[in-house]
Scaffold this motif. Structure first.
Motif, mmCIF file in Angstrom:
data_model
loop_
_atom_site.group_PDB
_atom_site.id
_atom_site.type_symbol
_atom_site.label_atom_id
_atom_site.label_comp_id
_atom_site.label_asym_id
_atom_site.label_seq_id
_atom_site.Cartn_x
_atom_site.Cartn_y
_atom_site.Cartn_z
ATOM 1 N N ARG A 100 -53.291 33.200 -38.259
ATOM 2 C CA ARG A 100 -52.780 32.853 -36.926
ATOM 3 C C ARG A 100 -52.867 34.052 -35.975
ATOM 4 O O ARG A 100 -53.245 33.908 -34.813
ATOM 5 C CB ARG A 100 -51.345 32.368 -37.025
ATOM 6 C CG ARG A 100 -50.779 31.937 -35.688
ATOM 7 C CD ARG A 100 -49.465 31.291 -35.851
ATOM 8 N NE ARG A 100 -49.738 30.016 -36.518
ATOM 9 C CZ ARG A 100 -48.834 29.078 -36.679
ATOM 10 N NH1 ARG A 100 -47.621 29.253 -36.244
ATOM 11 N NH2 ARG A 100 -49.143 27.964 -37.287
ATOM 12 N N ASN A 103 -56.476 34.530 -34.984
ATOM 13 C CA ASN A 103 -56.858 33.476 -34.043
ATOM 14 C C ASN A 103 -56.339 33.801 -32.645
ATOM 15 O O ASN A 103 -57.058 33.658 -31.644
ATOM 16 C CB ASN A 103 -56.329 32.134 -34.523
ATOM 17 C CG ASN A 103 -56.815 30.978 -33.676
ATOM 18 O OD1 ASN A 103 -57.739 31.111 -32.894
ATOM 19 N ND2 ASN A 103 -56.174 29.837 -33.837
ATOM 20 N N TYR A 104 -55.104 34.255 -32.561
ATOM 21 C CA TYR A 104 -54.512 34.605 -31.265
ATOM 22 C C TYR A 104 -55.274 35.763 -30.612
ATOM 23 O O TYR A 104 -55.601 35.724 -29.425
ATOM 24 C CB TYR A 104 -53.037 34.972 -31.446
ATOM 25 C CG TYR A 104 -52.393 35.488 -30.192
ATOM 26 C CD1 TYR A 104 -52.064 34.633 -29.149
ATOM 27 C CD2 TYR A 104 -52.135 36.843 -30.030
ATOM 28 C CE1 TYR A 104 -51.479 35.109 -27.983
ATOM 29 C CE2 TYR A 104 -51.558 37.332 -28.875
ATOM 30 C CZ TYR A 104 -51.231 36.456 -27.862
ATOM 31 O OH TYR A 104 -50.670 36.926 -26.708
ATOM 32 N N LYS A 105 -55.595 36.797 -31.392
ATOM 33 C CA LYS A 105 -56.303 37.962 -30.846
ATOM 34 C C LYS A 105 -57.714 37.585 -30.397
ATOM 35 O O LYS A 105 -58.187 38.064 -29.367
ATOM 36 C CB LYS A 105 -56.356 39.080 -31.881
ATOM 37 C CG LYS A 105 -55.012 39.728 -32.106
ATOM 38 C CD LYS A 105 -55.092 40.803 -33.164
ATOM 39 C CE LYS A 105 -53.723 41.385 -33.435
ATOM 40 N NZ LYS A 105 -53.748 42.402 -34.479
ATOM 41 N N CYS A 106 -58.383 36.747 -31.152
ATOM 42 C CA CYS A 106 -59.736 36.325 -30.770
ATOM 43 C C CYS A 106 -59.721 35.495 -29.489
ATOM 44 O O CYS A 106 -60.579 35.678 -28.618
ATOM 45 C CB CYS A 106 -60.394 35.541 -31.900
ATOM 46 S SG CYS A 106 -60.838 36.555 -33.311
ATOM 47 N N ARG A 107 -58.761 34.600 -29.383
ATOM 48 C CA ARG A 107 -58.660 33.793 -28.158
ATOM 49 C C ARG A 107 -58.336 34.662 -26.955
ATOM 50 O O ARG A 107 -58.875 34.470 -25.865
ATOM 51 C CB ARG A 107 -57.593 32.714 -28.316
ATOM 52 C CG ARG A 107 -58.024 31.570 -29.150
ATOM 53 C CD ARG A 107 -56.920 30.554 -29.225
ATOM 54 N NE ARG A 107 -57.344 29.462 -30.073
ATOM 55 C CZ ARG A 107 -57.095 28.200 -29.813
ATOM 56 N NH1 ARG A 107 -56.403 27.870 -28.751
ATOM 57 N NH2 ARG A 107 -57.505 27.270 -30.634
ATOM 58 N N LYS A 108 -57.444 35.622 -27.131
ATOM 59 C CA LYS A 108 -57.071 36.519 -26.052
ATOM 60 C C LYS A 108 -58.283 37.336 -25.589
ATOM 61 O O LYS A 108 -58.525 37.488 -24.388
ATOM 62 C CB LYS A 108 -55.941 37.437 -26.518
ATOM 63 C CG LYS A 108 -55.334 38.276 -25.450
ATOM 64 C CD LYS A 108 -54.161 39.044 -26.002
ATOM 65 C CE LYS A 108 -53.581 39.971 -24.959
ATOM 66 N NZ LYS A 108 -52.462 40.753 -25.488
ATOM 67 N N TYR A 110 -61.443 36.494 -25.985
ATOM 68 C CA TYR A 110 -62.417 35.570 -25.388
ATOM 69 C C TYR A 110 -62.070 35.281 -23.931
ATOM 70 O O TYR A 110 -62.929 35.313 -23.059
ATOM 71 C CB TYR A 110 -62.472 34.287 -26.201
ATOM 72 C CG TYR A 110 -63.303 33.208 -25.555
ATOM 73 C CD1 TYR A 110 -64.695 33.279 -25.547
ATOM 74 C CD2 TYR A 110 -62.704 32.125 -24.924
ATOM 75 C CE1 TYR A 110 -65.478 32.306 -24.947
ATOM 76 C CE2 TYR A 110 -63.455 31.144 -24.317
ATOM 77 C CZ TYR A 110 -64.836 31.240 -24.321
ATOM 78 O OH TYR A 110 -65.591 30.284 -23.713
ATOM 79 N N TYR A 111 -60.802 34.978 -23.665
ATOM 80 C CA TYR A 111 -60.408 34.653 -22.303
ATOM 81 C C TYR A 111 -60.430 35.886 -21.402
ATOM 82 O O TYR A 111 -60.569 35.755 -20.180
ATOM 83 C CB TYR A 111 -59.033 33.990 -22.286
ATOM 84 C CG TYR A 111 -59.069 32.576 -22.826
ATOM 85 C CD1 TYR A 111 -59.919 31.631 -22.270
ATOM 86 C CD2 TYR A 111 -58.281 32.203 -23.896
ATOM 87 C CE1 TYR A 111 -59.976 30.332 -22.772
ATOM 88 C CE2 TYR A 111 -58.330 30.910 -24.391
ATOM 89 C CZ TYR A 111 -59.174 29.986 -23.814
ATOM 90 O OH TYR A 111 -59.234 28.729 -24.303
ATOM 91 N N ARG A 114 -64.155 36.162 -20.393
ATOM 92 C CA ARG A 114 -64.684 34.948 -19.775
ATOM 93 C C ARG A 114 -64.443 34.941 -18.344
ATOM 94 O O ARG A 114 -64.666 35.155 -17.372
ATOM 95 C CB ARG A 114 -63.983 33.745 -20.396
ATOM 96 C CG ARG A 114 -64.640 32.458 -20.054
ATOM 97 C CD ARG A 114 -63.973 31.363 -20.803
ATOM 98 N NE ARG A 114 -63.754 30.298 -19.830
ATOM 99 C CZ ARG A 114 -63.071 29.244 -20.016
ATOM 100 N NH1 ARG A 114 -62.443 29.070 -21.146
ATOM 101 N NH2 ARG A 114 -62.937 28.323 -19.135
#
Length: 114
Positions: A100, A103-108, A110-111, A114
């Motif tokens: 988890r 996943n949070y670090k990767c999403r952060k 990515y955004y 972006r």
């Protein structure tokens, strides 16, 4: 991970093609998440039903015996053991919350780009 285990433990006398390591990694993860789930299989034309955790332990034992040369056949036992080990390690990472967090670090990240 299973193929890397095969390459590390193989003595140069075999090859490893297929997805059995991945399949056993998924089975290991599932059997650790739901250890009392009943699984059915057919072994030598005999139907067997047992809890998933016992199947996991049996497969680990068969893989270790195969690596030691006690179980014959044209099977990459080290690949199977590597897949089972990866599934168990992924379960531990999942249980402790590392998946988890990643996943949070990767999403952060990515955004942010972006």
């Amino acid at each position: 991970f299973g193929s890397l285990t095969f390459l590390g433990m193989d003595r140069g006398g075999g090859s490893c093609i297929g997805l059995s390591g991945v399949t056993l990694a998924l089975l290991a993860f599932d059997s650790l998440v739901y250890p009392s789930k009943e699984l059915r299989m057919i072994v030598s034309f005999v139907p067997i039903q047992l809890p998933a955790y016992y199947l996991f332990l049996g497969l680990v034992g068969i893989s270790i015996a195969g690596i030691m040369g006690l179980v014959g056949g044209n099977v990459a036992h080290s690949t199977h053991l590597g897949g089972l080990a990866f599934g168990a390690l992924f379960y531990e990472a999942f249980k402790r919350g590392y998946v988890r967090q990643l996943n949070y670090k990767c999403r952060k990240a990515y955004y942010a780009i972006r």
